[in-house]
Motif scaffolding. Sequence first.
Motif, PDB file in Angstrom:
ATOM      1  N   PRO A 119      77.173   5.883  22.336  1.00 36.68           N
ATOM      2  CA  PRO A 119      78.082   6.952  21.911  1.00 36.68           C
ATOM      3  C   PRO A 119      78.135   7.172  20.412  1.00 36.68           C
ATOM      4  CG  PRO A 119      79.314   5.033  22.657  1.00 36.68           C
ATOM      5  CD  PRO A 119      77.888   4.794  23.021  1.00 36.68           C
ATOM      6  N   GLY A 120      77.780   6.140  19.622  1.00 37.72           N
ATOM      7  CA  GLY A 120      77.780   6.306  18.173  1.00 37.72           C
ATOM      8  C   GLY A 120      76.646   7.169  17.680  1.00 37.72           C
ATOM      9  N   LEU A 121      75.614   7.317  18.483  1.00 40.78           N
ATOM     10  CA  LEU A 121      74.537   8.233  18.150  1.00 40.78           C
ATOM     11  C   LEU A 121      74.998   9.653  18.500  1.00 40.78           C
ATOM     12  CD1 LEU A 121      71.468   6.239  19.503  1.00 40.78           C
ATOM     13  CD2 LEU A 121      72.258   6.401  17.142  1.00 40.78           C
ATOM     14  N   GLY A 122      74.141  10.597  18.378  1.00 42.25           N
ATOM     15  CA  GLY A 122      74.535  11.964  18.694  1.00 42.25           C
ATOM     16  C   GLY A 122      74.607  12.809  17.452  1.00 42.25           C
ATOM     17  N   SER A 123      74.878  14.068  17.660  1.00 39.43           N
ATOM     18  CA  SER A 123      74.786  15.039  16.585  1.00 39.43           C
ATOM     19  C   SER A 123      75.825  14.821  15.493  1.00 39.43           C
ATOM     20  CB  SER A 123      74.933  16.449  17.149  1.00 39.43           C
ATOM     21  OG  SER A 123      74.937  17.389  16.111  1.00 39.43           O
ATOM     22  N   HIS A 124      75.379  14.994  14.263  1.00 44.87           N
ATOM     23  CA  HIS A 124      76.288  15.024  13.119  1.00 44.87           C
ATOM     24  C   HIS A 124      76.459  16.452  12.636  1.00 44.87           C
ATOM     25  CE1 HIS A 124      76.331  10.605  12.484  1.00 44.87           C
ATOM     26  NE2 HIS A 124      75.144  10.680  13.045  1.00 44.87           N
TER      27      HIS A 124
ATOM     28  N   ILE B 260      67.959  18.667  14.741  1.00 46.63           N
ATOM     29  CA  ILE B 260      68.902  19.685  14.249  1.00 46.63           C
ATOM     30  C   ILE B 260      70.211  19.040  13.806  1.00 46.63           C
ATOM     31  CG2 ILE B 260      70.227  21.741  14.924  1.00 46.63           C
ATOM     32  CD1 ILE B 260      67.886  22.381  16.861  1.00 46.63           C
ATOM     33  N   GLY B 261      70.527  17.894  14.384  1.00 48.51           N
ATOM     34  CA  GLY B 261      71.713  17.170  13.963  1.00 48.51           C
ATOM     35  C   GLY B 261      71.697  16.773  12.498  1.00 48.51           C
ATOM     36  N   ASN B 262      70.525  16.769  11.892  1.00 50.99           N
ATOM     37  CA  ASN B 262      70.380  16.425  10.471  1.00 50.99           C
ATOM     38  C   ASN B 262      70.540  17.628   9.549  1.00 50.99           C
ATOM     39  OD1 ASN B 262      68.899  13.460  10.057  1.00 50.99           O
ATOM     40  ND2 ASN B 262      68.586  14.337  12.082  1.00 50.99           N
ATOM     41  N   ALA B 263      70.635  18.822  10.125  1.00 48.61           N
ATOM     42  CA  ALA B 263      70.504  20.033   9.314  1.00 48.61           C
ATOM     43  C   ALA B 263      71.803  20.805   9.165  1.00 48.61           C
ATOM     44  CB  ALA B 263      69.426  20.926   9.937  1.00 48.61           C
ATOM     45  N   HIS B 264      72.931  20.121   9.117  1.00 47.84           N
ATOM     46  CA  HIS B 264      74.215  20.818   9.006  1.00 47.84           C
ATOM     47  C   HIS B 264      74.228  21.726   7.779  1.00 47.84           C
ATOM     48  CE1 HIS B 264      78.821  20.649   8.289  1.00 47.84           C
ATOM     49  NE2 HIS B 264      78.488  21.704   9.020  1.00 47.84           N
ATOM     50  N   ASN B 265      74.400  23.007   8.031  1.00 44.04           N
ATOM     51  CA  ASN B 265      74.402  24.052   7.010  1.00 44.04           C
ATOM     52  C   ASN B 265      73.073  24.169   6.260  1.00 44.04           C
ATOM     53  OD1 ASN B 265      77.028  24.756   7.661  1.00 44.04           O
ATOM     54  ND2 ASN B 265      77.931  23.423   6.106  1.00 44.04           N
ATOM     55  N   LYS B 266      72.036  23.561   6.833  1.00 41.47           N
ATOM     56  CA  LYS B 266      70.679  23.706   6.276  1.00 41.47           C
ATOM     57  C   LYS B 266      69.713  24.138   7.372  1.00 41.47           C
ATOM     58  CE  LYS B 266      71.530  20.035   2.890  1.00 41.47           C
ATOM     59  NZ  LYS B 266      71.142  18.663   2.420  1.00 41.47           N
ATOM     60  N   GLU B 267      70.262  24.782   8.397  1.00 46.07           N
ATOM     61  CA  GLU B 267      69.444  25.159   9.561  1.00 46.07           C
ATOM     62  C   GLU B 267      68.358  26.162   9.190  1.00 46.07           C
ATOM     63  OE1 GLU B 267      73.429  23.774  11.054  1.00 46.07           O
ATOM     64  OE2 GLU B 267      72.762  25.192   9.502  1.00 46.07           O
ATOM     65  N   GLN B 268      68.682  27.117   8.322  1.00 49.24           N
ATOM     66  CA  GLN B 268      67.688  28.127   7.949  1.00 49.24           C
ATOM     67  C   GLN B 268      66.521  27.504   7.191  1.00 49.24           C
ATOM     68  OE1 GLN B 268      67.673  31.549   8.896  1.00 49.24           O
ATOM     69  NE2 GLN B 268      65.577  31.137   8.240  1.00 49.24           N
ATOM     70  N   ALA B 269      66.808  26.557   6.319  1.00 53.19           N
ATOM     71  CA  ALA B 269      65.746  25.879   5.572  1.00 53.19           C
ATOM     72  C   ALA B 269      64.842  25.095   6.516  1.00 53.19           C
ATOM     73  CB  ALA B 269      66.355  24.946   4.523  1.00 53.19           C
ATOM     74  N   LEU B 270      65.438  24.459   7.513  1.00 59.98           N
ATOM     75  CA  LEU B 270      64.630  23.729   8.496  1.00 59.98           C
ATOM     76  C   LEU B 270      63.769  24.686   9.296  1.00 59.98           C
ATOM     77  CD1 LEU B 270      63.841  21.150   9.983  1.00 59.98           C
ATOM     78  CD2 LEU B 270      65.890  21.413  11.406  1.00 59.98           C
TER      79      LEU B 270
ATOM     80  N   LEU C 165      66.704  25.754  17.414  1.00 56.31           N
ATOM     81  CA  LEU C 165      67.241  25.993  16.083  1.00 56.31           C
ATOM     82  C   LEU C 165      67.708  27.443  15.930  1.00 56.31           C
ATOM     83  CD1 LEU C 165      67.795  24.667  13.388  1.00 56.31           C
ATOM     84  CD2 LEU C 165      65.419  25.083  12.739  1.00 56.31           C
ATOM     85  N   GLU C 166      66.942  28.371  16.470  1.00 54.43           N
ATOM     86  CA  GLU C 166      67.341  29.783  16.403  1.00 54.43           C
ATOM     87  C   GLU C 166      68.640  30.026  17.166  1.00 54.43           C
ATOM     88  OE1 GLU C 166      63.773  31.532  17.900  1.00 54.43           O
ATOM     89  OE2 GLU C 166      62.916  31.867  15.897  1.00 54.43           O
ATOM     90  N   LYS C 167      68.817  29.317  18.277  1.00 55.17           N
ATOM     91  CA  LYS C 167      70.068  29.437  19.040  1.00 55.17           C
ATOM     92  C   LYS C 167      71.258  28.953  18.202  1.00 55.17           C
ATOM     93  CE  LYS C 167      72.810  29.804  22.697  1.00 55.17           C
ATOM     94  NZ  LYS C 167      74.059  29.268  22.120  1.00 55.17           N
ATOM     95  N   VAL C 168      71.087  27.857  17.481  1.00 54.74           N
ATOM     96  CA  VAL C 168      72.156  27.344  16.633  1.00 54.74           C
ATOM     97  C   VAL C 168      72.488  28.354  15.536  1.00 54.74           C
ATOM     98  CG1 VAL C 168      72.781  25.541  14.976  1.00 54.74           C
ATOM     99  CG2 VAL C 168      71.658  24.922  17.112  1.00 54.74           C
ATOM    100  N   LEU C 169      71.488  28.997  14.959  1.00 53.18           N
ATOM    101  CA  LEU C 169      71.724  29.984  13.910  1.00 53.18           C
ATOM    102  C   LEU C 169      72.521  31.177  14.441  1.00 53.18           C
ATOM    103  CD1 LEU C 169      68.287  29.778  12.097  1.00 53.18           C
ATOM    104  CD2 LEU C 169      70.506  29.307  11.065  1.00 53.18           C
TER     105      LEU C 169
END
Length: 762
Positions: free
Chosen positions: A250-255, A583-593, A612-616
């Motif tokens: 449970p400690g893993l997962g999206s940030h 994608i969990g690593n790209a908080h507010n950097k999704e477009q750059a990724l 990633l496009e869905k998240v955007l």
Amino acid sequence: MTAGFNTRIWTYFCGFLALSGISACQQAGKPGKADSLAMRAAFAESPVLTAQQSLETFRLENGFTAQVVAAEPQVIVPVAMTFDHRGRMWVAEMTGYMPDTAGTGEDAPNGKIVILEDTNGDGTADTRTVFLDSLVLPRALAIINNGLLVAEPPRLWFVEIINDKPGRKTLVDSGYTEGGNVEHQPNGLLRAMDNWIYSAKSSKRYRFEKGKWKKEDTHFRGQWGITQDDQGRLYYNNNSENLLGDYFSPGLGSHNPNQRRVEGFDENIVPDNRTYPIRPTPGVNRGYMKGVLDDSLRLVNFTAACGPVIYRDPLFGEGFNGNAFVAEPSANLIKRNVLRDSGYFVRGKQAYAGREFLASTDERFRPVNLSLGPDGALYILDMYRGIIQHKTYLTPYLKKEIGMRELSDPLNCGRIYRIFPTGAKPVAFQLKADPASLIAALDHQNGWIRDKAQQMLVDAQQQAVVPQLRARLGQPGIGRIHAMWALEGLHAITAADLLPLLDTSDAALCRQALSVLPSILNKTNAAQLRARLAVAATSAQTAPAVAYILPAFAKSDAPGAQTLLAAIWQRFPDSKIVADAVIGNAHNKEQALLTAITQWNPDTNLVVRRRLEKVLVDISNHRKARLDEALIKEYPRGNLLFKTICQTCHGADGEGIQSLAPPLNHSELVTGKKERLIAIVLYGLTGPVQVNGKLYKSPEINGDMPGIASNDEFSDSDIAQLMSFIRNAWSNKAEKVTEREVQAVRKQYKGRQKSFTMEELK
């Protein structure tokens, strides 16, 4: 005694149906085309039985025995339970729940936390001690160090335990249960293997550390009840789904809070939701709807799944260790599911076709929570009452059923049973507080005992045990994982301890070690660990876990984290699980990724690109969906009702919640014809549901949204405010609803009980 059918009742039932030309004995195992009138006649009454009489109505798996552990007046309306290290039961009694169909007096401070103890070892509790009283609807508890966590909505308290009496009381969270009604509020308080405390129906976790309570965001999980397996993975469910769960610790997962759905979490572990009651079950909220009951009036699919537990002990025999048991109080049964690991995936199926591990003909048998005991037995908490549906969604149909069989009374019953193999004499293992005994107990065959031993080592915070734990860490066996997490809880785990465990030849152990890494990563050990992480990043079995810990790694080595991340998405560009971990690593950097991925490979069908496009798109929608404070002021009652009856399934942002409900934001059902929305809110909607071009159906969402037309608590003015609020919240913009319009729709559909379908609404 060995539990079986009450022979007198069953003989009468068979004889009665034989007169009607129906073979009841054939009906027992598999529902058929029985005459529903005859079935109703056979079960026209639901008499109040003693605990022993109710036990005799159980049909239990061959080779097993059921025993009454406690019954009224020793225990009343139990809803949650935990054991202490002495094997005593601490039980939450929700005495005030639904005193009648209107919920009159539900806010009375009559709930309790009690301690039940078996002093002579016969398996039956013989002493009752009230630890806390005057509580309003207590719903969860957990023993932590020298105190007890208690959930009493809306607050979460920590109460010191002094000689079985309450000491100082500390407020841990003033908003533990924000919004929602009794059926839709956080609960569980599972102290998991990773030393954090998790709840069902919640996205928060808690931990007591260095004299303070910490609170963090986590994945939203389930509805009622939460449990873990030997790897510390969490399992839960909602009322219509057998078993959901996570593939990772449970400690893993999206940030990344911009991700609405993260693959590998909230997975449908057992997709089969069929139930097999052994009596007619017309007393379910939607019993009048086609497909809810079969021709013999028995529930077809789960409608109140709750209280799951992973059985972690060899006592039950071959094939049972690691099984998931699930309670279904509306069908008076306990379901058994068999789970299997395939890499990090977990798959499950029902253990039987056409029957259950335990089923009862007693309509008042209401199993709501299950626990593994320190004796290896399976414990069942039975509220033993007629009404289990909360007033918010209680239909006129169910009110009539309750009245027909006088199910409102009594309110002072409750039972706890335990299940064990016939002939066995389960004895609770009492943990000793000395370190040597606790470290030995980390390898005990019983999962509850292993968990408790780890917790006691962490709670004691004695650094003297570190060398012994470190020695245990170097040896194979189940205790190794507990020793690792005990060292983490003592803040004594080091990179040197974990390096030997980051061996991908044992992927499960490697994933556990990766889960611990964020708690010890720093600039001193980052370079040492980077090479080992690079190897783990090349394995499909461990790459997702590596990606999940990279946000923590980046704090010490940002360039190294970026290099590892790129290596992962380039190696596994078509894995949903890897994509979401990346994608969990790209908080507010999704477009750059997205730009980096497109430059590497312009293929528009890459899974990582599509995810990633869905998240955007979601980010864009969310930015437009901020709640207007003026709207809240204009519709204060509507905002309150939204938080009470809508938010817990549709989300505070109106974007829906996985496995529960579709979005309200951007929904043509919300912003379209007012009469249609009014009809849905009043009388409910049965899926599949089309929203904004997407078809939502079970099991992706709960298959049925109940209406509130019969709830006297909400006036037509309130309901009009609610609809006006959601029609103008977030990105929605539509004409408000008036009280007169609500009344007109009520008049148009006067007497209706049935939920609408999309076809009807068209």
